[in-house]
Scaffold this active site. Structure first.
Site, PDB file in Angstrom:
ATOM      1  N   GLY A 288       0.793  -1.217   0.000  1.00 54.04           N
ATOM      2  CA  GLY A 288       0.000   0.000   0.000  1.00 54.04           C
ATOM      3  C   GLY A 288       0.829   1.272   0.000  1.00 54.04           C
ATOM      4  N   HIS A 289       0.245   2.317   0.567  1.00 51.45           N
ATOM      5  CA  HIS A 289       0.815   3.665   0.532  1.00 51.45           C
ATOM      6  C   HIS A 289       2.169   3.727   1.243  1.00 51.45           C
ATOM      7  CE1 HIS A 289       0.605   8.021   0.192  1.00 51.45           C
ATOM      8  NE2 HIS A 289       0.677   8.176   1.505  1.00 51.45           N
ATOM      9  N   PHE A 290       2.249   3.205   2.461  1.00 50.18           N
ATOM     10  CA  PHE A 290       3.490   3.190   3.228  1.00 50.18           C
ATOM     11  C   PHE A 290       4.291   1.942   2.842  1.00 50.18           C
ATOM     12  CE2 PHE A 290       1.170   6.238   5.783  1.00 50.18           C
ATOM     13  CZ  PHE A 290       2.139   7.069   6.324  1.00 50.18           C
TER      14      PHE A 290
END
Length: 289
Positions: free
Chosen positions: A255-257
């Site tokens: 995901g994003h992180f």
């Protein structure tokens, strides 16, 4: 080799800026610019992985983490002003730039203002193209209601940024979102983040300027991206190749992180990239008084 990591403060135009620093000062420097609603602590494992060979510097923006706040409204222009002042205060004259999330708009502002500083660019889920804006991101940017923006400052929303799109949630430490929320819940901090949320459209307005810099400067570029990002889609990662055709692109099933789950894959890519920059990435540093 596991590096010693120093935790310091420096005054930048009256703001007490906290930063983490590791590695030999004469080694190639990587300036790590964090995202929302995080701070330099998000890079702790990357610093451990790379700080034995490279000089890593990771500040907290004003209004984030352990740094002080600005007087008045926080905007992306003002965050960039502080980071520029931070770079000058530390005497950093040449460095590669690691831009994640908010680190994109902060870092690109710095690169356009001071292109002579930037030896290379590592982009990790930091968007600079309309292509990469998800429907959720477009709604976030279009919103001008402070109450709606404040709804993004909850623990559920913070945790969701870490867990949405990951392959194995067991690889994502709860320490990240817990510490983020601790800082977000400090007096006045949520209001700062609302100010920045309402200012985010200023970044989209500048996308053409940043793209022009990429086309003109052709900085050595490494793009590493969590393709499950619910905010910035993988189309935004691929778009960098339009302006920097020689950029190196790696997509990960997370995901994003992305560093939370894929650090073992990403850290060697960053190390190899810094090695390829070679002598141009060697820091020329003005001694601090």
């Amino acid at each position: 080799m596991i590096p010693q990591v120093f935790h310091r403060h420096v005054d930048v135009d009256g703001v007490r800026v906290f930063y983490r620093e590791a590695g030999p000062a004469a080694a190639p420097t990587l300036l790590l610019l964090h995202g929302f609603p995080s701070a330099s602590h998000q890079f702790r494992r990357l610093i451990d992985a790379l700080g034995g060979r490279f000089h890593l510097v990771a500040p907290d923006y004003p209004g984030f983490g352990h740094s002080g706040d600005l007087d008045g409204r926080h905007t992306f222009d003002r965050l960039a002003d502080t980071v520029e002042g931070f770079v000058d205060a530390l005497g950093l004259r040449r460095f590669a730039l690691y831009a994640f999330d908010f680190g994109g708009p902060v870092g690109f502002r710095l690169a356009v203002r001071r292109p002579e500083l930037v030896t290379g660019l590592v982009v990790q889920n930091a968007n600079a193209y309309v292509d990469g804006l998800s429907d959720a991101a477009r709604a976030f940017i279009a919103n001008d209601d402070r109450a709606v923006a404040a709804g993004f400052m909850t623990l559920a929303a913070t945790r969701g940024q870490y867990e949405d799109g990951v392959t194995d949630p067991a690889l994502v430490s709860p320490d990240g979102w817990t510490l983020d929320q601790h800082f977000l819940d400090l007096p006045g901090r949520a209001d700062i983040q609302v100010d920045l949320a309402l200012d985010y459209r200023s970044n989209v307005d500048r996308y053409p300027e940043w793209q022009e810099w990429l086309r003109t400067a052709q900085p050595p570029t490494l793009v590493v991206w969590g393709r499950g990002d619910a905010i910035f889609t993988e189309d935004g990662a691929k778009a960098y190749l339009r302006d920097v055709p020689d950029a190196e692109l790696h997509l990960f099933d997370t995901g994003h992180f992305a560093l939370e789950e894929c650090l073992p894959e990403i850290a060697p890519l960053v190390a190899a990239f810094l090695d390829r920059l070679g002598a141009d990435a060697q820091e020329s540093r003005t001694p601090r008084s």
